[in-house]
Design an enzyme around this catalytic site. Sequence first.
Site, PDB file in Angstrom:
ATOM      1  CE  LYS A  53     -12.666   1.264   1.123  1.00 27.81           C
ATOM      2  NZ  LYS A  53     -11.829   1.660   2.616  1.00 27.81           N
ATOM      3  CG  HIS A 104       9.250 -29.284  -0.955  1.00 23.23           C
ATOM      4  ND1 HIS A 104       9.005 -30.165  -0.184  1.00 23.23           N
ATOM      5  CD2 HIS A 104       8.969 -28.941   0.848  1.00 23.23           C
ATOM      6  CE1 HIS A 104       9.997 -30.421   0.227  1.00 23.23           C
ATOM      7  NE2 HIS A 104      10.655 -29.121   0.764  1.00 23.23           N
ATOM      8  CD  GLU A 130      -3.472  -0.752   2.518  1.00 19.83           C
ATOM      9  OE1 GLU A 130      -2.789  -0.097   3.686  1.00 19.83           O
ATOM     10  OE2 GLU A 130      -4.253  -1.109   2.108  1.00 19.83           O
TER      11      GLU A 130
END
Length: 447
Positions: free
Chosen positions: A424, A310, A289
């Site tokens: 949003k 792995h 951010e």
Amino acid sequence: MESIKVNVKDVLQAVTAEQIEALNPEASEAIDKLHKGTGAGSDFLGWVSLPSETTDALIADINAVAADLAARCEYVVAIGIGGSYLGAKAVIEALSDSFASLRDKGDARRTKVLFAGQNIGEEYLNELQDLLKDKSFGIIVISKSGTTTEPAIAFRLLKEQLEAQVGKAEAAKRIVAITDAKRGALRQLATEEGYKTFVIADNVGGRFSVLTPVGLLPIAVAGFDIRKLIDGACRMEKATLDADSTNPCVLYATTRNALYRHGKKIEILVNYNPKLHFFGEWWKQLYGESEGKDGKGIFPAAVDNSTDLHSMGQWIQDGERIIFETVLSVEHMAKETIIPSDKDNLDGLNYLAGKHVDEVNKMAELGTRLAHVDGKVPNMRITIPALNEEYLGELIYFFEKSCGISGYLLGVNPFNQPGVEAYKRNMFALLAKPGYEAETAAIQKRL
Ligand code: PA5
């Protein structure tokens, strides 16, 4: 006292020491901007001196509220998302018994801290409510803006449940709100319902707020020593005041930016301790951010080794050479497990008999570093003496300060997050939130 250390010798195949040091003057300017408030985002620099300005009175208040919650509740649900969640989660996971939640009685000193509002999972919330239906629980609801949808939904559900289980008066004693001093729906609700509140200062952004009550209260409720956490952060605050060669934040920030400028676009934070998984999540938010904007930014990724050797190990060893690694290495273990000898040795493991499991882990770490350096993956190493409150406090402040310096080296404002709003707006338009009529009409046409 020992301290965390940064070692960059294994990046020198990709960038030279001179290329890293050439960024020192810019780093020095960046530190100046952070201390004098002369850079972009200077309204959000409260975190810089937060550790040394944290008063004993605040610590005592947080500890008293935590003790009261712990006395009333077997479970405390910390509701929040992003910076209002990840710091507490990271510290609690790093310090807790790996199986704390599965132990019948748990550790008698510790109240179980659960998390909600960090997702919009219908099944998650249903299962949480089901778990809590015959349990004594309390709520810490955390939202700086006081308007974030994910925690607001979780709070509405759990507040209603708590009031139904214990009555409105007792529920009010078990709910603590952490939010802005004046603004936002949560502030208004807390005032009307008479909840205990803590304030998130205007000048501390969410992802830099773990050392405020946002992180400190859940951590204290979980039974950990927030004084020591702040003391560790204070030590790092003092050690990083000057831009000289002893400043580990300068070394880390200049090295990662030198690598970025030489085509290494992805940084992978690597841990070799499962307790650090959420520390990696907190770090990803802090750097993602803060730096990912204006078409720039090192992409922050994280892996948990040896588990991820792995899965992601193949890509890291042989994939596109645009990555570098920063390995978090814990030097001393708090608990020991020795590999036993076996008289039949059918598994062929007797060559390890008598060794600490951590000795094998350290060889996995060293072997991986050598292999990745051979595979042209520059490696930085950050060593932490042990996982305890003081070193975690140091590490948190170290990454925060480095992030501020690094963002300025990159040429962005590290303290805003304009991109977070885009989803949003669309979500509110799709859900026909009052006030979003035009956006709703526009988005419907796209579907
Ligand atoms: O770092 C940030 O600013 C964000 O990640 C916020 O912490 C997150 O969006 C939650 O916001 P709020 O605390 O206002 O609910």
